[in-house]
Design a protein around this motif. Structure first.
Motif, PDB file in Angstrom:
ATOM      1  N   THR A   1      -8.620   2.587  -0.976  1.00 35.52           N
ATOM      2  CA  THR A   1      -8.707   1.328  -1.768  1.00 35.52           C
ATOM      3  C   THR A   1      -8.371   0.186  -1.109  1.00 35.52           C
ATOM      4  OG1 THR A   1      -7.912   3.125  -3.721  1.00 35.52           O
ATOM      5  CG2 THR A   1      -7.887   0.623  -3.989  1.00 35.52           C
ATOM      6  N   PHE A   2      -7.260   0.221  -0.497  1.00 33.75           N
ATOM      7  CA  PHE A   2      -6.902  -1.351   0.310  1.00 33.75           C
ATOM      8  C   PHE A   2      -7.845  -1.783   1.276  1.00 33.75           C
ATOM      9  CE2 PHE A   2      -4.918  -2.988   3.966  1.00 33.75           C
ATOM     10  CZ  PHE A   2      -4.374  -4.166   3.494  1.00 33.75           C
TER      11      PHE A   2
ATOM     12  N   PHE B   1      -1.791  -1.532  -4.219  1.00 34.08           N
ATOM     13  CA  PHE B   1      -2.924  -0.516  -3.779  1.00 34.08           C
ATOM     14  C   PHE B   1      -2.244   0.996  -3.763  1.00 34.08           C
ATOM     15  CE2 PHE B   1      -3.764  -4.463  -1.747  1.00 34.08           C
ATOM     16  CZ  PHE B   1      -4.859  -4.807  -2.118  1.00 34.08           C
TER      17      PHE B   1
ATOM     18  N   GLU C   1     -10.962  -3.377  -0.223  1.00 35.61           N
ATOM     19  CA  GLU C   1     -10.830  -4.711  -0.615  1.00 35.61           C
ATOM     20  C   GLU C   1     -10.504  -5.656   0.319  1.00 35.61           C
ATOM     21  OE1 GLU C   1      -8.580  -4.967  -4.697  1.00 35.61           O
ATOM     22  OE2 GLU C   1      -9.064  -2.814  -5.078  1.00 35.61           O
TER      23      GLU C   1
ATOM     24  N   VAL D   1       0.823  -1.075  -0.053  1.00 34.31           N
ATOM     25  CA  VAL D   1       0.095   0.011   0.014  1.00 34.31           C
ATOM     26  C   VAL D   1       0.921   1.132  -0.143  1.00 34.31           C
ATOM     27  CG1 VAL D   1      -1.878   1.073   1.011  1.00 34.31           C
ATOM     28  CG2 VAL D   1      -1.549  -1.266   1.479  1.00 34.31           C
TER      29      VAL D   1
ATOM     30  N   LYS E   1      -0.019  -7.922  -4.428  1.00 34.85           N
ATOM     31  CA  LYS E   1      -1.292  -7.124  -4.837  1.00 34.85           C
ATOM     32  C   LYS E   1      -0.838  -5.525  -4.275  1.00 34.85           C
ATOM     33  CE  LYS E   1      -5.325  -8.866  -4.300  1.00 34.85           C
ATOM     34  NZ  LYS E   1      -6.506  -9.425  -3.634  1.00 34.85           N
TER      35      LYS E   1
END
Length: 206
Positions: free
Chosen positions: A37-38, A32, A41, A8, A30
């Motif tokens: 946003t993190f 972000f 999700e 992140v 993944k």
């Protein structure tokens, strides 16, 4: 076992370079672009190690960390800081982060921190052992060394510690070097981690 890293960070270049490096090292990554946003999700049953930048617009790393705590997060968090953000990093570790790394961080330090995170994720017994080991190490310190460590835990500089304890900055440096050696800590982050592990251990057994 697939090891997933959630990165992140609002800096495009860092997200790109770090994710490339981590994928090359065998991790699933993944990314972000911000904390909001993190969190949108994030799922409580996710199993990953979180790399969290502290300086982000809209929602900084500490706010994201607090939100994760409120959701019962058990994933290990490694905080990424800029130069001069030590006080913020200290607060993040007080809140449960396992490590902080100053940018630009070395690849070796990052991979070691991530592996520490996955070790903790997989092994609750190791966590207990870490706490007991931390408590044992703190008993090696003199009362003055303990005072200096307590000041470091508060995010104080050597000069501020010298003023608070009415000793010279040079004396602070000596005590700091001695306590680092006794704690077998090769960085401020490592010393803080021992202090916070010990505190959590005492709180657990209290």
């Amino acid at each position: 076992m697939t090891k997933t890293v959630f990165l992140v960070d609002d800096d495009d270049a860092i997200r790109h370079s770090a994710s490339f490096m981590l994928r090359h090292a065998g991790y699933t990554v993944k990314t972000f672009p911000d904390g909001v946003t993190f969190l949108d999700e994030y799922a409580p049953n996710d199993s990953a190690c979180i790399l969290l930048d502290v300086r982000m617009p809209v929602m900084d790393g500490l706010a994201v960390q607090t939100a994760l705590q409120e959701r019962g997060n058990t994933m290990p968090i490694i905080v990424l800081t800029g130069h001069g953000d030590v006080s913020v990093a200290v607060q993040a570790m007080k809140n449960g982060a396992i490590e902080f790394l100053e940018k630009p961080y070395e690849k070796k330090a990052l991979l070691e921190a991530i592996e520490t995170g996955f070790s903790r994720l997989a092994d609750a017994e190791a966590q207990t052992g870490l706490k007991n080991d931390a408590i044992a190490k703190l008993t090696r310190l003199t009362s003055r060394e303990t005072e200096v460590l307590d000041c470091l835990v508060e995010g104080m500089t050597n000069k501020a510690i010298a003023d608070a304890l009415s000793i010279s900055p040079r004396t602070v440096e000596i005590h700091r070097a001695n306590l680092m050696e006794k704690l077998e800590a090769d960085s401020l982050s490592a010393a803080l981690r021992i202090a916070f592990e010990a505190e959590r251990g005492r709180n657990t057994t209290a």
